[in-house]
Design a protein around this motif. Structure first.
Motif, PDB file in Angstrom:
ATOM      1  N   TYR A   7       0.837  -1.201   0.000  1.00  0.00           N
ATOM      2  CA  TYR A   7       0.000   0.000   0.000  1.00  0.00           C
ATOM      3  C   TYR A   7       0.873   1.252   0.000  1.00  0.00           C
ATOM      4  O   TYR A   7       0.656   2.167  -0.796  1.00  0.00           O
ATOM      5  N   TYR A  40      -9.664   6.826  11.517  1.00  0.00           N
ATOM      6  CA  TYR A  40     -10.254   5.476  11.477  1.00  0.00           C
ATOM      7  C   TYR A  40      -9.943   4.821  10.131  1.00  0.00           C
ATOM      8  O   TYR A  40     -10.185   5.401   9.079  1.00  0.00           O
ATOM      9  N   GLY A  41      -9.406   3.587  10.188  1.00  0.00           N
ATOM     10  CA  GLY A  41      -8.935   2.946   8.957  1.00  0.00           C
ATOM     11  C   GLY A  41      -7.628   3.605   8.562  1.00  0.00           C
ATOM     12  O   GLY A  41      -7.426   4.014   7.416  1.00  0.00           O
ATOM     13  N   GLY A  43      -4.705   2.567   8.153  1.00  0.00           N
ATOM     14  CA  GLY A  43      -3.847   1.881   7.193  1.00  0.00           C
ATOM     15  C   GLY A  43      -2.408   1.823   7.678  1.00  0.00           C
ATOM     16  O   GLY A  43      -2.125   1.626   8.868  1.00  0.00           O
ATOM     17  N   ALA A  47      -0.620   8.534   5.962  1.00  0.00           N
ATOM     18  CA  ALA A  47      -1.554   9.633   5.674  1.00  0.00           C
ATOM     19  C   ALA A  47      -1.877  10.391   6.957  1.00  0.00           C
ATOM     20  O   ALA A  47      -1.854  11.630   6.998  1.00  0.00           O
ATOM     21  N   ASP A  67      -7.009   0.692  12.991  1.00  0.00           N
ATOM     22  CA  ASP A  67      -7.247  -0.070  11.761  1.00  0.00           C
ATOM     23  C   ASP A  67      -7.685  -1.487  12.145  1.00  0.00           C
ATOM     24  O   ASP A  67      -7.252  -2.024  13.165  1.00  0.00           O
ATOM     25  N   VAL A  68      -8.510  -2.072  11.298  1.00  0.00           N
ATOM     26  CA  VAL A  68      -8.998  -3.426  11.558  1.00  0.00           C
ATOM     27  C   VAL A  68      -7.899  -4.468  11.301  1.00  0.00           C
ATOM     28  O   VAL A  68      -7.945  -5.573  11.839  1.00  0.00           O
ATOM     29  N   ASP A  91     -12.428  -2.595  15.292  1.00  0.00           N
ATOM     30  CA  ASP A  91     -13.478  -2.304  14.321  1.00  0.00           C
ATOM     31  C   ASP A  91     -14.742  -1.865  15.075  1.00  0.00           C
ATOM     32  O   ASP A  91     -15.158  -2.566  16.005  1.00  0.00           O
ATOM     33  N   LEU A 110     -10.401   8.207   5.720  1.00  0.00           N
ATOM     34  CA  LEU A 110      -9.923   8.547   4.370  1.00  0.00           C
ATOM     35  C   LEU A 110      -9.800   7.272   3.550  1.00  0.00           C
ATOM     36  O   LEU A 110      -9.009   6.390   3.887  1.00  0.00           O
ATOM     37  N   HIS A 111     -10.614   7.156   2.519  1.00  0.00           N
ATOM     38  CA  HIS A 111     -10.611   5.977   1.632  1.00  0.00           C
ATOM     39  C   HIS A 111     -10.847   4.687   2.406  1.00  0.00           C
ATOM     40  O   HIS A 111     -10.156   3.692   2.214  1.00  0.00           O
TER      41      HIS A 111
HETATM   42  C1  SAM Z   1      -7.204   2.270   1.417  1.00  0.00           C
HETATM   43  S1  SAM Z   1      -6.660   2.071   3.067  1.00  0.00           S
HETATM   44  C2  SAM Z   1      -6.599   3.789   3.579  1.00  0.00           C
HETATM   45  C3  SAM Z   1      -5.576   4.020   4.650  1.00  0.00           C
HETATM   46  C4  SAM Z   1      -5.402   5.477   5.074  1.00  0.00           C
HETATM   47  N1  SAM Z   1      -6.644   6.025   5.596  1.00  0.00           N
HETATM   48  C5  SAM Z   1      -4.894   6.309   3.924  1.00  0.00           C
HETATM   49  O1  SAM Z   1      -5.634   7.195   3.454  1.00  0.00           O
HETATM   50  O2  SAM Z   1      -3.760   6.083   3.489  1.00  0.00           O
HETATM   51  C6  SAM Z   1      -8.139   1.510   3.900  1.00  0.00           C
HETATM   52  C7  SAM Z   1      -7.872   0.996   5.290  1.00  0.00           C
HETATM   53  O3  SAM Z   1      -9.130   0.823   5.962  1.00  0.00           O
HETATM   54  C8  SAM Z   1      -9.035  -0.325   6.792  1.00  0.00           C
HETATM   55  N2  SAM Z   1     -10.411  -0.769   7.093  1.00  0.00           N
HETATM   56  C9  SAM Z   1     -11.304  -1.318   6.246  1.00  0.00           C
HETATM   57  N3  SAM Z   1     -12.452  -1.597   6.901  1.00  0.00           N
HETATM   58  C10 SAM Z   1     -12.275  -1.216   8.185  1.00  0.00           C
HETATM   59  C11 SAM Z   1     -13.095  -1.267   9.347  1.00  0.00           C
HETATM   60  N4  SAM Z   1     -14.329  -1.761   9.308  1.00  0.00           N
HETATM   61  N5  SAM Z   1     -12.590  -0.796  10.499  1.00  0.00           N
HETATM   62  C12 SAM Z   1     -11.325  -0.295  10.554  1.00  0.00           C
HETATM   63  N6  SAM Z   1     -10.497  -0.234   9.491  1.00  0.00           N
HETATM   64  C13 SAM Z   1     -10.968  -0.683   8.316  1.00  0.00           C
HETATM   65  C14 SAM Z   1      -8.218  -1.300   5.967  1.00  0.00           C
HETATM   66  O4  SAM Z   1      -7.624  -2.306   6.760  1.00  0.00           O
HETATM   67  C15 SAM Z   1      -7.187  -0.369   5.324  1.00  0.00           C
HETATM   68  O5  SAM Z   1      -6.005  -0.293   6.075  1.00  0.00           O
END
Ligand code: SAM
Length: 284
Positions: A7, A40-41, A43, A47, A67-68, A91, A110-111
């Motif tokens: 990533y 949240y999330g 990654g 970021a 992150d999950v 989560d 974010l994403h």
């Molecule tokens: C595309 S990455 C984005 C990471 C970071 N926000 C960025 O912009 O670089 C999406 C992240 O969301 C996490 N994610 C997905 N579903 C989730 C959930 N239900 N709870 C927490 N994290 C989650 C994934 O494990 C992943 O690391």
């Protein structure tokens, strides 16, 4: 998403969007001081560290990054630790959120929303952990994005369905809006989940040019977004990527062996605010 290095090395498109849209989220939100801010999330952590932390620092606030994925959490903690950031894994969808005693002034995702199957449960979880008038800022693709359409198509194909049986559970079908109704439908979803919409923007056909499909960019990040990637035997990974390439270049309308790809995608960003308790819809 399970591979933090992949990533980090391939997220040029996602990072560009963070650079463009995070300042818009910041400007739209109310900032005071000494706040609790949740990424949240989060990654692989860069970021939040590079773009959210400076604002958190300016407001003398604290940041929590969740992150999950345990692999993402471990990578972020190791590579982006800071005295103002507390990392956690969990989560809100299944009550494993690690900071249940903390109430937040702001949440950023974010994403992330395009990976979330049950948006109402997520919004209900955010509602519980936000302070009154706390705000939630997000950026997301819609389910029309070529990456989700391609993965869905592959998951239904003869070759890949044995390895991607679960993909239908991950496809973000809640982000499937009838054309022309996107803003209205997502607004109604937030309002019926107890939030006021502060700002919402739907962008059709935003584009981002990936200079090289093969190395260091688009194909890798799309393959890394496959939630079923661990089921695909290592010796079939290249064949999987080639089938993905055919679909992605097909959506772009360019030859399969093209070097560049202009990734066109619908995009939504917005800020919503927790309303008063009596605003919450009874179905939550
Ligand atoms: C595309 S990455 C984005 C990471 C970071 N926000 C960025 O912009 O670089 C999406 C992240 O969301 C996490 N994610 C997905 N579903 C989730 C959930 N239900 N709870 C927490 N994290 C989650 C994934 O494990 C992943 O690391």
């Amino acid at each position: 998403m399970q591979d933090p290095k992949k990533y980090e090395n391939n997220k040029s498109g996602a990072e560009e969007a963070v650079r463009v849209f995070l300042p818009k989220l910041f400007q739209t939100m109310k900032w005071s001081g000494s706040e609790n801010v949740l990424d949240y999330g989060s990654g692989a952590g860069s970021a939040g560290f590079n773009y959210i932390l400076p604002e958190v620092h300016n407001c003398d606030s604290k940041m929590y990054s969740v992150d999950v994925s345990i692999k993402m959490f471990e990578f972020a903690k190791k590579n982006y630790s800071h005295e103002r950031i507390t990392y956690g894994v969990g989560d809100v969808l299944d009550n494993t959120f690690p900071f249940e005693d903390v109430k937040f002034d702001k949440i950023f995702a974010l994403h992330v929303l395009h990976f979330v199957r049950d948006i109402r449960t997520m919004l209900s979880g955010f509602h519980k952990i936000l302070k009154p008038n706390g705000q939630f800022g997000f950026t997301t693709l819609t389910c029309n994005a070529w990456i989700f359409r391609s993965l869905k198509e592959l998951s239904e194909s003869e070759n890949w369905s044995p390895y991607m049986k679960d993909y239908s559970k991950y496809f973000p079908s809640w982000l499937d809006f009838p054309k022309g109704r996107e803003q209205q439908d997502i607004r109604e979803l937030f309002q019926s989940s107890g939030f006021h919409v502060v700002h919402l923007e739907f962008l059709r056909d935003r584009d981002y040019q990936f200079e090289n499909i093969n190395t260091n960019t688009f194909l890798e990040i799309c393959a890394a977004c496959n939630p079923c990637s661990n089921n695909i035997p290592a010796n079939l990974n290249q064949a999987f990527k080639e089938d993905l390439r055919k679909l992605l270049t097909g959506y772009a309308g360019i030859p399969t062996n093209s070097k560049r790809i202009n990734f066109k995608h619908d995009y939504i960003w917005g800020v919503i605010e927790k309303g008063k308790e009596q605003d919450i819809n009874s179905n939550l």
